[in-house]
Scaffold this motif. Structure first.
Motif, PDB file in Angstrom:
ATOM      1  N   GLN A 290       0.811  -1.225   0.000  1.00 16.09           N
ATOM      2  CA  GLN A 290       0.000   0.000   0.000  1.00 16.09           C
ATOM      3  C   GLN A 290       0.842   1.271   0.000  1.00 16.09           C
ATOM      4  OE1 GLN A 290      -2.908   0.034   3.128  1.00 16.09           O
ATOM      5  NE2 GLN A 290      -4.144  -1.612   2.241  1.00 16.09           N
ATOM      6  N   ALA A 291       2.097   1.161   0.410  1.00 16.20           N
ATOM      7  CA  ALA A 291       2.953   2.350   0.507  1.00 16.20           C
ATOM      8  C   ALA A 291       3.643   2.694  -0.813  1.00 16.20           C
ATOM      9  CB  ALA A 291       3.999   2.144   1.598  1.00 16.20           C
ATOM     10  N   TYR A 292       3.501   1.844  -1.817  1.00 13.34           N
ATOM     11  CA  TYR A 292       4.238   2.057  -3.077  1.00 13.34           C
ATOM     12  C   TYR A 292       3.333   1.851  -4.286  1.00 13.34           C
ATOM     13  CZ  TYR A 292       8.390   1.426  -0.111  1.00 13.34           C
ATOM     14  OH  TYR A 292       9.342   1.542   0.868  1.00 13.34           O
ATOM     15  N   LYS A 293       3.710   2.504  -5.394  1.00  7.81           N
ATOM     16  CA  LYS A 293       3.119   2.185  -6.676  1.00  7.81           C
ATOM     17  C   LYS A 293       3.772   0.903  -7.177  1.00  7.81           C
ATOM     18  CE  LYS A 293       1.980   6.961  -7.872  1.00  7.81           C
ATOM     19  NZ  LYS A 293       2.191   8.084  -8.822  1.00  7.81           N
ATOM     20  N   PRO A 294       3.085   0.129  -8.013  1.00  8.41           N
ATOM     21  CA  PRO A 294       3.591  -1.191  -8.397  1.00  8.41           C
ATOM     22  C   PRO A 294       5.022  -1.214  -8.916  1.00  8.41           C
ATOM     23  CG  PRO A 294       1.335  -0.947  -9.129  1.00  8.41           C
ATOM     24  CD  PRO A 294       1.743   0.389  -8.591  1.00  8.41           C
ATOM     25  N   LYS A 295       5.386  -0.326  -9.848  1.00  8.75           N
ATOM     26  CA  LYS A 295       6.755  -0.328 -10.387  1.00  8.75           C
ATOM     27  C   LYS A 295       7.770   0.047  -9.308  1.00  8.75           C
ATOM     28  CE  LYS A 295       5.820   2.393 -13.913  1.00  8.75           C
ATOM     29  NZ  LYS A 295       5.992   3.176 -15.157  1.00  8.75           N
ATOM     30  N   GLN A 296       7.420   1.005  -8.491  1.00  9.12           N
ATOM     31  CA  GLN A 296       8.310   1.428  -7.402  1.00  9.12           C
ATOM     32  C   GLN A 296       8.512   0.289  -6.402  1.00  9.12           C
ATOM     33  OE1 GLN A 296       6.655   4.404  -4.818  1.00  9.12           O
ATOM     34  NE2 GLN A 296       8.668   5.124  -4.096  1.00  9.12           N
ATOM     35  N   LEU A 297       7.443  -0.461  -6.117  1.00  8.09           N
ATOM     36  CA  LEU A 297       7.538  -1.578  -5.185  1.00  8.09           C
ATOM     37  C   LEU A 297       8.540  -2.621  -5.683  1.00  8.09           C
ATOM     38  CD1 LEU A 297       6.514  -3.118  -2.684  1.00  8.09           C
ATOM     39  CD2 LEU A 297       4.647  -4.000  -4.095  1.00  8.09           C
ATOM     40  N   ILE A 298       8.518  -2.899  -6.989  1.00  4.71           N
ATOM     41  CA  ILE A 298       9.442  -3.887  -7.546  1.00  4.71           C
ATOM     42  C   ILE A 298      10.856  -3.330  -7.629  1.00  4.71           C
ATOM     43  CG2 ILE A 298      10.003  -5.229  -9.617  1.00  4.71           C
ATOM     44  CD1 ILE A 298       6.953  -5.416 -10.131  1.00  4.71           C
ATOM     45  N   ASP A 299      11.000  -2.079  -8.127  1.00  4.40           N
ATOM     46  CA  ASP A 299      12.325  -1.483  -8.344  1.00  4.40           C
ATOM     47  C   ASP A 299      13.029  -1.089  -7.056  1.00  4.40           C
ATOM     48  OD1 ASP A 299      12.271  -1.689 -11.098  1.00  4.40           O
ATOM     49  OD2 ASP A 299      11.299   0.259 -11.378  1.00  4.40           O
ATOM     50  N   ASP A 300      12.276  -0.583  -6.073  1.00  7.88           N
ATOM     51  CA  ASP A 300      12.901   0.000  -4.881  1.00  7.88           C
ATOM     52  C   ASP A 300      12.838  -0.900  -3.648  1.00  7.88           C
ATOM     53  OD1 ASP A 300      13.275   2.140  -6.524  1.00  7.88           O
ATOM     54  OD2 ASP A 300      11.731   3.412  -5.624  1.00  7.88           O
ATOM     55  N   VAL A 301      11.997  -1.934  -3.705  1.00  7.49           N
ATOM     56  CA  VAL A 301      11.852  -2.780  -2.514  1.00  7.49           C
ATOM     57  C   VAL A 301      12.206  -4.235  -2.819  1.00  7.49           C
ATOM     58  CG1 VAL A 301      10.268  -3.603  -0.721  1.00  7.49           C
ATOM     59  CG2 VAL A 301      10.097  -1.252  -1.551  1.00  7.49           C
ATOM     60  N   ILE A 302      11.396  -4.878  -3.657  1.00  6.30           N
ATOM     61  CA  ILE A 302      11.534  -6.327  -3.836  1.00  6.30           C
ATOM     62  C   ILE A 302      12.856  -6.711  -4.475  1.00  6.30           C
ATOM     63  CG2 ILE A 302      10.558  -8.365  -4.972  1.00  6.30           C
ATOM     64  CD1 ILE A 302       7.788  -7.075  -4.632  1.00  6.30           C
ATOM     65  N   VAL A 303      13.235  -6.055  -5.582  1.00 11.90           N
ATOM     66  CA  VAL A 303      14.478  -6.436  -6.273  1.00 11.90           C
ATOM     67  C   VAL A 303      15.728  -6.105  -5.460  1.00 11.90           C
ATOM     68  CG1 VAL A 303      15.923  -5.984  -8.293  1.00 11.90           C
ATOM     69  CG2 VAL A 303      13.472  -6.431  -8.586  1.00 11.90           C
ATOM     70  N   PRO A 304      15.889  -4.880  -4.942  1.00 13.98           N
ATOM     71  CA  PRO A 304      17.118  -4.607  -4.179  1.00 13.98           C
ATOM     72  C   PRO A 304      17.237  -5.429  -2.897  1.00 13.98           C
ATOM     73  CG  PRO A 304      15.621  -2.706  -4.112  1.00 13.98           C
ATOM     74  CD  PRO A 304      15.103  -3.644  -5.150  1.00 13.98           C
ATOM     75  N   ILE A 305      16.126  -5.604  -2.185  1.00  7.84           N
ATOM     76  CA  ILE A 305      16.191  -6.433  -0.974  1.00  7.84           C
ATOM     77  C   ILE A 305      16.449  -7.886  -1.365  1.00  7.84           C
ATOM     78  CG2 ILE A 305      14.903  -7.287   1.026  1.00  7.84           C
ATOM     79  CD1 ILE A 305      13.540  -4.615   1.258  1.00  7.84           C
ATOM     80  N   GLY A 306      15.888  -8.317  -2.498  1.00 12.80           N
ATOM     81  CA  GLY A 306      16.127  -9.676  -2.964  1.00 12.80           C
ATOM     82  C   GLY A 306      17.590  -9.923  -3.289  1.00 12.80           C
ATOM     83  N   GLU A 307      18.234  -8.950  -3.913  1.00  7.92           N
ATOM     84  CA  GLU A 307      19.655  -9.095  -4.241  1.00  7.92           C
ATOM     85  C   GLU A 307      20.508  -9.172  -2.977  1.00  7.92           C
ATOM     86  OE1 GLU A 307      20.289  -5.712  -6.711  1.00  7.92           O
ATOM     87  OE2 GLU A 307      19.496  -6.665  -8.536  1.00  7.92           O
ATOM     88  N   VAL A 308      20.182  -8.342  -1.993  1.00  7.26           N
ATOM     89  CA  VAL A 308      20.914  -8.378  -0.726  1.00  7.26           C
ATOM     90  C   VAL A 308      20.622  -9.676   0.016  1.00  7.26           C
ATOM     91  CG1 VAL A 308      21.133  -7.286   1.541  1.00  7.26           C
ATOM     92  CG2 VAL A 308      21.039  -5.875  -0.512  1.00  7.26           C
ATOM     93  N   PHE A 309      19.381 -10.131  -0.032  1.00  4.87           N
ATOM     94  CA  PHE A 309      19.000 -11.395   0.602  1.00  4.87           C
ATOM     95  C   PHE A 309      19.868 -12.546   0.082  1.00  4.87           C
ATOM     96  CE2 PHE A 309      16.239 -15.233   0.278  1.00  4.87           C
ATOM     97  CZ  PHE A 309      16.079 -15.497   1.634  1.00  4.87           C
ATOM     98  N   ALA A 310      20.091 -12.580  -1.232  1.00  7.87           N
ATOM     99  CA  ALA A 310      20.930 -13.626  -1.818  1.00  7.87           C
ATOM    100  C   ALA A 310      22.358 -13.524  -1.287  1.00  7.87           C
ATOM    101  CB  ALA A 310      20.915 -13.519  -3.339  1.00  7.87           C
ATOM    102  N   GLU A 311      22.887 -12.315  -1.196  1.00  2.00           N
ATOM    103  CA  GLU A 311      24.245 -12.129  -0.673  1.00  2.00           C
ATOM    104  C   GLU A 311      24.366 -12.606   0.771  1.00  2.00           C
ATOM    105  OE1 GLU A 311      25.679  -8.173  -0.947  1.00  2.00           O
ATOM    106  OE2 GLU A 311      25.925  -8.200  -3.128  1.00  2.00           O
ATOM    107  N   LEU A 312      23.399 -12.227   1.601  1.00  2.00           N
ATOM    108  CA  LEU A 312      23.487 -12.545   3.024  1.00  2.00           C
ATOM    109  C   LEU A 312      23.303 -14.032   3.279  1.00  2.00           C
ATOM    110  CD1 LEU A 312      21.598  -9.578   4.757  1.00  2.00           C
ATOM    111  CD2 LEU A 312      23.965  -9.710   3.972  1.00  2.00           C
ATOM    112  N   THR A 313      22.316 -14.638   2.637  1.00  2.00           N
ATOM    113  CA  THR A 313      22.045 -16.054   2.909  1.00  2.00           C
ATOM    114  C   THR A 313      23.089 -16.974   2.280  1.00  2.00           C
ATOM    115  OG1 THR A 313      20.502 -16.091   1.032  1.00  2.00           O
ATOM    116  CG2 THR A 313      19.573 -15.738   3.222  1.00  2.00           C
ATOM    117  N   ASP A 314      23.800 -16.487   1.265  1.00  4.88           N
ATOM    118  CA  ASP A 314      24.890 -17.268   0.668  1.00  4.88           C
ATOM    119  C   ASP A 314      26.251 -16.913   1.278  1.00  4.88           C
ATOM    120  OD1 ASP A 314      23.132 -18.554  -1.008  1.00  4.88           O
ATOM    121  OD2 ASP A 314      23.488 -17.227  -2.722  1.00  4.88           O
ATOM    122  N   SER A 315      26.246 -15.987   2.250  1.00  6.74           N
ATOM    123  CA  SER A 315      27.508 -15.490   2.829  1.00  6.74           C
ATOM    124  C   SER A 315      28.434 -15.050   1.695  1.00  6.74           C
ATOM    125  CB  SER A 315      28.179 -16.564   3.690  1.00  6.74           C
ATOM    126  OG  SER A 315      27.310 -17.023   4.693  1.00  6.74           O
ATOM    127  N   ALA A 316      27.907 -14.228   0.805  1.00  5.60           N
ATOM    128  CA  ALA A 316      28.634 -13.873  -0.417  1.00  5.60           C
ATOM    129  C   ALA A 316      28.696 -12.354  -0.615  1.00  5.60           C
ATOM    130  CB  ALA A 316      27.975 -14.539  -1.621  1.00  5.60           C
TER     131      ALA A 316
END
Length: 565
Positions: A290-316
């Motif tokens: 509810q806090a974001y427009k759809p494109k902003q939600l993907i570009d500014d939240v889901i994708v960047p946090i997803g990329e960091v999530f992969a780094e952290l969980t892979d210890s990479a």
């Protein structure tokens, strides 16, 4: 012709009413919920029960689903999935009844069993019947009035299911005695009237297990991510929808379906900053989307946090400096049995991943905090509260090195952590927790670089727990009290790459070293190599080693300030 299937949302009052008589089939596993699951259930119920604002009605509370084999228009049914929940709810109702007056508890008894009538010639009918081997025990000590007090007074039981019932009963009784009578009544009222289960029933076994498999097989039913994708990407204009579909699906494919679902749950936690009270789908929509427009939600939240999530969980983590140190801390965080540390870790890394020195300090302290909570056996609610406060501090730009920060350990927390480490650690911590602590210690003793990718790693006593009276062990430790004091201590523990062998545990020291603690006189663990270097295992050796190992952990996790607590 397909088997008739029904699915209904039912309140506890109806679940434990005349419409259902539950039987746990003999092929089901025994009752297995431990105090941890019992505590989480009671915490959830009590948090929901006391969260109502004055003048408002309680919101419905969802307790999950159960799958039954149940013919139409007949109350008798077999439980295919849900026996742990039904059994624990019955136990909690019995505990509440035991902590109320007979008059107040009478209504609860009606939920536990329907009394027979001598006039009508009917027998007592219990709402839930456990497997045959536990049936009489459950009826006597849980379901019948007065049985709960007898259960509390019982000693240790010789079966896991009965022991779990007794331990959970003790826990419930302790918690309920901390409440007022009015609070106990409130809890009972909330459970019975506002707690719901989804009852899925079908008249034949094959159909029931097919439903059970669908409900419990990840990837087969629609996941929250599937629904969110349809809603979020579907709201983007046609000209850019394909591009954003690709962004979403690329991330989902790179992480894997299960981890992508976990990512959405973690993003929900970052924004929710409290223990979830609804589904991932519902709370993601309310607190994130509810806090974001759809494109902003993907570009500014889901994708960047997803990329960091992969780094952290892979210890990479990748950086021109400090990357190896940060990844070492991440490696040990990822070994923990809980991942509640991930929301603040993601929140911090998204903001500071380009600042390696800050990353080093943060993840050093996050490892310290998470392992302290593991060692102190903090509950899931305590962990979520602590890490949610830390996430808020990160978002507010607070000083995380301040003594008042949620990232830092208070003097009392340091003292409590050290108390476990310096005491009977083996007996205090569960198997996974003590293995994590011992492996972290072994890595510190090795100076880094050690690998622990073994199929089996177990923690073993050097001095056996029950040495024979005529053994060398008894000669070295003639004082039984002294033996009890050191046997479970850190100084008497070693690591093995094999399963436990009860007979080998009592071997004499020399044979144990050669045939059990090592292979060709060598062990991959520094902690075990220390043991192999000794020709005997006297109290003074254990005490010296205990001090050395405790000092190592004290220095690494900075517990020295406990002395002022």
């Amino acid at each position: 012709m397909a088997s008739p299937l029904s699915a209904h949302e039912q309140p506890v009052s109806k679940i434990f009413g005349g419409d259902y008589v539950f039987e746990i089939p003999g092929f089901q596993r025994p009752y297995a919920w431990t105090v941890e699951q019992a505590r989480d259930l009671l915490d959830d119920l009590w948090d929901a029960a006391k969260s109502k604002d004055p003048g408002e009605e309680y919101s419905p509370y969802f307790l999950g689903s159960i799958v039954l084999i149940k013919p139409e228009n007949v109350p008798d049914c077999q439980v295919v999935d849900g026996q742990q929940r039904l059994t624990t709810i019955t136990l909690l109702l019995s505990a509440i009844r035991a902590n109320l007056s007979a008059e107040e508890g009478r209504d609860i008894t009606q939920l536990i069993y329907e009394k027979g009538s001598q006039i009508l010639g009917t027998q007592d009918r219990f709402r839930l019947a456990l497997r045959s081997r536990d049936l009489d025990f459950f009826q006597t000590y849980v379901q019948r009035e007065g049985g709960f007090a007898k259960l509390i007074a019982l000693g240790e039981q010789n079966s896991d299911s009965r022991q779990n019932l007794r331990r959970n009963a003790l826990y419930f009784d302790e918690r309920l005695k901390e409440m007022t009578v009015a609070e106990r009544v409130t809890l009972a009222q909330f459970m019975v009237t506002r707690c719901f289960l989804v009852v899925v029933s079908t008249p034949d076994l094959d159909s029931a297990y097919r439903i059970f498999s669908i409900l419990n097989s990840r990837g087969l039913p629609l996941a929250p991510g599937d629904i969110l994708k349809a809603e979020i990407v579907g709201a983007i204009e046609d000209s850019q929808r394909d591009a954003y579909t690709k962004k979403w699906e690329d991330l989902e494919e790179s992480l894997g379906r299960d981890q992508f679902s976990e990512l959405l749950s973690l993003i929900r936690m970052i924004y929710r900053k409290a223990k979830p009270k609804g589904t991932v789908l519902k709370e993601f929509k309310e607190h994130v989307a509810q806090a974001y427009k759809p494109k902003q939600l993907i570009d500014d939240v889901i994708v960047p946090i997803g990329e960091v999530f992969a780094e952290l969980t892979d210890s990479a983590y990748v950086s021109s400096e400090k990357a190896e140190i940060v990844n070492e801390h991440l490696k040990w965080l990822n070994r923990l049995e809980f991942n509640d540390w991930l929301p603040p870790a993601l929140a911090f890394a998204v903001r500071h991943r380009s600042q390696p020195k800050k990353m080093e300090i943060f993840f050093r302290d996050l490892e310290r905090l998470a392992y302290s909570m593991l060692i102190r056996k903090s509950s899931i609610n305590d962990r979520i509260d602590k890490f949610s406060r830390l996430t808020k501090e990160i978002e507010s730009g607070d000083d995380l090195t301040s003594e008042k920060s949620a990232l830092q350990l208070s003097q009392a927390e340091q003292a409590a952590t050290y108390k476990v480490l310096s005491g009977p650690l083996y007996d205090t911590l569960a198997a996974r927790a003590r293995s994590a602590v011992l492996l972290r210690l072994d890595a510190l003793m090795s100076g880094g670089g050690a690998s622990y990718d073994y199929d089996t790693i177990t923690v073993e006593h050097v001095l056996p727990q029950n040495p024979k009276a005529d053994s060398k062990w008894a000669e070295w430790f003639p004082d039984a009290q002294k033996r009890i004091e050191v046997v479970h201590s850190l100084g008497n523990l070693a690591l093995l790459t094999r399963k436990k062998n009860a007979s080998a545990s009592n071997w004499d020291f020399d044979r144990k070293k050669k045939a059990y603690f090592s292979k060709d006189g060598v062990s991959p663990f520094v902690l075990t190599t220390q043991v192999l270097e000794h020709n005997d295992w006297m109290p003074a050796i254990v005490e010296a080693r205990q001090k050395q190992l405790c000092d190592k952990l004290e220095a690494h996790w900075r517990l020295q300030n406990r002395k002022a607590a």
